[in-house]
Design a protein around this motif. Sequence first.
Motif, PDB file in Angstrom:
ATOM      1  N   ARG A   1       5.171   5.957  -7.309  1.00  0.00           N
ATOM      2  CA  ARG A   1       4.960   6.407  -6.070  1.00  0.00           C
ATOM      3  C   ARG A   1       6.004   6.809  -5.338  1.00  0.00           C
ATOM      4  O   ARG A   1       6.440   7.805  -4.618  1.00  0.00           O
ATOM      5  CB  ARG A   1       4.133   4.843  -4.655  1.00  0.00           C
ATOM      6  CG  ARG A   1       2.456   5.894  -5.504  1.00  0.00           C
ATOM      7  CD  ARG A   1       1.893   4.318  -4.508  1.00  0.00           C
ATOM      8  NE  ARG A   1       2.643   3.094  -4.232  1.00  0.00           N
ATOM      9  CZ  ARG A   1       2.182   1.933  -4.295  1.00  0.00           C
ATOM     10  NH1 ARG A   1       1.089   1.946  -5.285  1.00  0.00           N
ATOM     11  NH2 ARG A   1       2.607   0.520  -4.500  1.00  0.00           N
TER      12      ARG A   1
ATOM     13  N   THR B   1       4.790   1.679   1.208  1.00  0.00           N
ATOM     14  CA  THR B   1       5.339   1.902   0.597  1.00  0.00           C
ATOM     15  C   THR B   1       6.418   2.782   0.882  1.00  0.00           C
ATOM     16  O   THR B   1       7.964   3.322   1.099  1.00  0.00           O
ATOM     17  CB  THR B   1       5.309   2.753  -0.546  1.00  0.00           C
ATOM     18  OG1 THR B   1       4.760   1.569  -1.183  1.00  0.00           O
ATOM     19  CG2 THR B   1       6.576   3.334  -1.640  1.00  0.00           C
ATOM     20  N   LYS B   2       5.249   4.412   1.799  1.00  0.00           N
ATOM     21  CA  LYS B   2       6.670   5.180   2.614  1.00  0.00           C
ATOM     22  C   LYS B   2       6.884   4.851   3.751  1.00  0.00           C
ATOM     23  O   LYS B   2       8.715   5.747   4.458  1.00  0.00           O
ATOM     24  CB  LYS B   2       5.197   6.594   2.989  1.00  0.00           C
ATOM     25  CG  LYS B   2       4.520   6.838   1.872  1.00  0.00           C
ATOM     26  CD  LYS B   2       3.743   7.991   2.103  1.00  0.00           C
ATOM     27  CE  LYS B   2       3.495   8.825   1.489  1.00  0.00           C
ATOM     28  NZ  LYS B   2       4.400   9.854   0.044  1.00  0.00           N
TER      29      LYS B   2
ATOM     30  N   ALA C   1       4.202   1.431  -8.664  1.00  0.00           N
ATOM     31  CA  ALA C   1       4.872   1.835  -6.901  1.00  0.00           C
ATOM     32  C   ALA C   1       6.043   2.337  -7.628  1.00  0.00           C
ATOM     33  O   ALA C   1       6.875   3.467  -6.737  1.00  0.00           O
ATOM     34  CB  ALA C   1       5.760   0.628  -6.888  1.00  0.00           C
TER      35      ALA C   1
ATOM     36  N   SER D   1       1.488  -0.882  -0.012  1.00  0.00           N
ATOM     37  CA  SER D   1      -0.220   0.021  -0.003  1.00  0.00           C
ATOM     38  C   SER D   1       1.098   1.287   0.178  1.00  0.00           C
ATOM     39  O   SER D   1       2.125   1.329   0.373  1.00  0.00           O
ATOM     40  CB  SER D   1      -1.089  -0.099   1.203  1.00  0.00           C
ATOM     41  OG  SER D   1       0.027  -0.130   2.372  1.00  0.00           O
ATOM     42  N   ALA D   2       0.397   2.083  -0.195  1.00  0.00           N
ATOM     43  CA  ALA D   2       0.781   3.956  -0.335  1.00  0.00           C
ATOM     44  C   ALA D   2       1.942   4.169   1.317  1.00  0.00           C
ATOM     45  O   ALA D   2       2.734   4.326   0.885  1.00  0.00           O
ATOM     46  CB  ALA D   2       0.151   5.274  -0.512  1.00  0.00           C
TER      47      ALA D   2
END
Length: 681
Positions: A198, A155-156, A195, A151-152
Amino acid sequence: MTSRHARRRDPRAHWILLLLTLTACAAALLFEGYTHHQLGSAAPPDRRDCAPAPQAVREGGPVLRVAGGPAQGVEAAAPRTGATALTFDGGPDPVQTPRLLDLLKAHGAHATFFLTGAQAAKHPELAERIRAEGHEIGSYTYTGADLAAASAPRTKLELSLTQNVLAGAAGVRPHLLRLPYATSAARLCESEWAAARRAAGDGYLIVASGRGIRQYAQTSAAYDEVADLLKQRGPKPQTVSAAVGLPGANPGVPTIARWQGTGLIWAQAVAHWFAVAMTWLLTAAGALTALRLLLLVFFARRHVRQVRRGRRRPRGPGLNVPVTVIVPAYNEEAGIAATLRSLLASTHAYTQIIVVDDGSTDRTYPIARSCPDRRVTVIRQPNAGKAAALNTGLRWAHFDIVVMIDGDTVFEPEAIQRLIQPFADPYVGAVSGNTKVGNRRGLLGKWQHLEYVIGFNLDRRMFDVLECMPTVPGAIGAFRREALLGVGGVSEDTLAEDTDLTMALCRAGWRVVYEESAIAWTEAPASLKQLWRQRYRWCYGTLQAMWKHRRALIERGPAGRFGRRGLTYLGVFQTLLPLLAPVVDLYAVYGLAFQDAGQALRIWLGFTAVQLVGALYALRLDRERFSPLWTMPLQLFVYRQLMYLVVVQSVFTALLGSRLGWHRMQRTGTATQTLRRGAPV
């Protein structure tokens, strides 16, 4: 009931401290689990059904930049003609990374190392060496996670943790990123490109393999391939930035960023060592728990054999001497009449019964006074506490053997006669009877019934054999008057006056034994709140008594035997293990979430099975039905946790120097009502 232990303050700071401790432990385990047992599968993902990335991405160079942000186009670059960029994924590895660095140094070559944050935190010295020797550092995420499936927020988190660790370990902020499980740009699929977009929003350049960029894992096989490559004539391999002609991709970081990264590295180290320590602690706790059960069963069998062979009791005619029964009572109107009826129905005829009303505010005194039997004497005094009431009764006692009971206890007809038989041995100073729960129809009652039979009574059999009995229960206990006077009567120093008195007798050299055939029925707490208050007082008072008699650990003779056996047992199994239990249970949840859940479940089932076997044996010894055993697995999730928290609060209360009130239980008379209808079920 007011006493010298009137509450000074009801501590709350310990709950905050416990909550903070458990939160810190949970955070450490969660961090450790996230770092080393990443969520989701670690197997290479299946991309066969994934749509391909845009043509401009697949046909461009292996270094990708999203121009103007995620909503704009893509710029692709490749190494200059004749230039080769050497890249390594993962690590730093404590074995392979130093070998590769030595090889590159020997040939004057440089490379780009895409490091995972978790490994860099474990080996920060290798990350620093990579930077110091002129190599380039890129990000391979924190755990090597598949960003295409993440998920975002995940990822962060992966990218920011890696940035922080590399700032602390090597003092750099990498701008290059390689997507785990992605190979060449030509094979990128749509989810991988999403990905990449992002990550590009955070300023990363995406680096794939192909067209002058060679990709290796840090393995022995890769070492051999790189060694063959470096032996070839031609330009030396370079970093990605140098090969493509980009500015350096490893700018330095401010001092505060390096401190923050160092703090993260330390946090990961602490979390790892905490998890390792918890593994050993869980093993030790399991071993100690199994050892305790084995000891209880072993000594219970030994106790049974000794009783059958007459070794625990003197041979000869039964003891038939007059006794004094002291009944301290405070607001016991629900059960005092039943208690007196059971005493007057005793098969032991030579009995003086003294009821000491300790300033009751209900009908306890008139109910006791209404008893017409001349053997009953009722004394009323201002409220002064249970110990003071017992000492008042002791001053009125006429006989050399004194039985002390609670105001809600119901005796079996033969209980007194059986209770006093061990006094035929002149070295016996006190005898503990067998307390049973009368109100055991509900779930809470069944749990307490099992605790009395499995815990208390098995413990007493072991203490009897080892001659280190720490407690003669207030519900049913007999004492030699000479022994009581020799230790100054019942002390008011602790809230567990029965434990304090028993320990004093053991230290004075008197034998304290257990008579399992002397049975008395008591009313157990009917609610969790009442149970908490009762056990809190018991546990806190026991801690007080243990501290008061701590010198027994270094004394000689019977006192030293009691200290090194009885106090050590109480300290390890009834104080230390319960204190550690909340953290151990937390670690068990961690094992279910991040490790082999099937193995954790098998361990739990095995542990429960062993406990059930011990419970079967204990119930058989006490001639009790096996039907309550179905509640035992449920006991582990509610009742056991409550008992552990009682110990935690008691220890914190003692450490904070607070005192408690009497915490008297509200009686309902349900135990005596059950007994009137027949044996409890």
